[in-house]
Design a protein around this motif. Structure first.
Motif: not given
Length: 165
Positions: A102-131
């Motif tokens: 629920l905390s994750g869901g509400f966090g993204n819902l809050y972001d969507r409500a403040l950001n015109d329907g968009r959620v900010v993502d910013f982390m990426l994991l990658q091992i070789g070509s697998l990401k």
């Protein structure tokens, strides 16, 4: 009820706050910048706005449909889920698992409500070509909660939880 209030204060509110703070920092420091990579390219900080669900699922739907699904319907489900975990008697493990999701869901819902329907993502994991897809703190909370749910739903997990009280 005391343990539920304590867990809300120790799990739910800090996760929503941490998600909000990290997304604000991503906007300030990452938006419009080249990705920052660490650990020989394994971990990157990169700015992305997602109009869809996980892995941009549904991002190309018409805006009014996206709003109905990702803001309105998700909001209804999250409020219903919060009421459910607050009202239903459950052990601390299952309550915590519910709070993580629920905390994750509400966090993204809050972001969507403040950001015109968009959620900010910013982390990426990658091992070789697998990401992974680009994700955020709310997504991590949801995934940990889902892993906990799978564990708690298994025969072995139920036995372990019942043994711990």
């Amino acid at each position: 009820m005391k343990h539920k209030l304590l867990l809300i204060l120790l799990v739910f509110l800090p996760l929503v706050g941490c998600d909000r703070y990290t997304k604000q920092q991503a906007v300030i420091f990452l938006k419009g910048q080249e990705p920052l990579t660490f650990l020989n390219g394994f971990f990157s900080l990169t700015y992305h706005e997602n109009t869809g669900a996980m892995l941009s699922l549904g991002a190309y739907l018409p805006e009014n449909i996206r709003f109905m699904i990702f803001t309105f319907l998700v909001g209804v489900v999250l409020v219903g889920g919060l009421i459910y975990v607050l009202v239903k008697p459950m052990n601390k493990v299952n309550f915590t698992i519910g709070l993580l999701i629920l905390s994750g869901g509400f966090g993204n819902l809050y972001d969507r409500a403040l950001n015109d329907g968009r959620v900010v993502d910013f982390m990426l994991l990658q091992i070789g070509s697998l990401k992974t897809g680009v994700f955020n703190v709310a997504d991590v909370a949801i995934m940990i909660g889902l892993c906990g749910f799978i564990f708690a739903s298994s025969k072995w997990g139920r036995q372990r939880i019942n043994q711990s009280g």
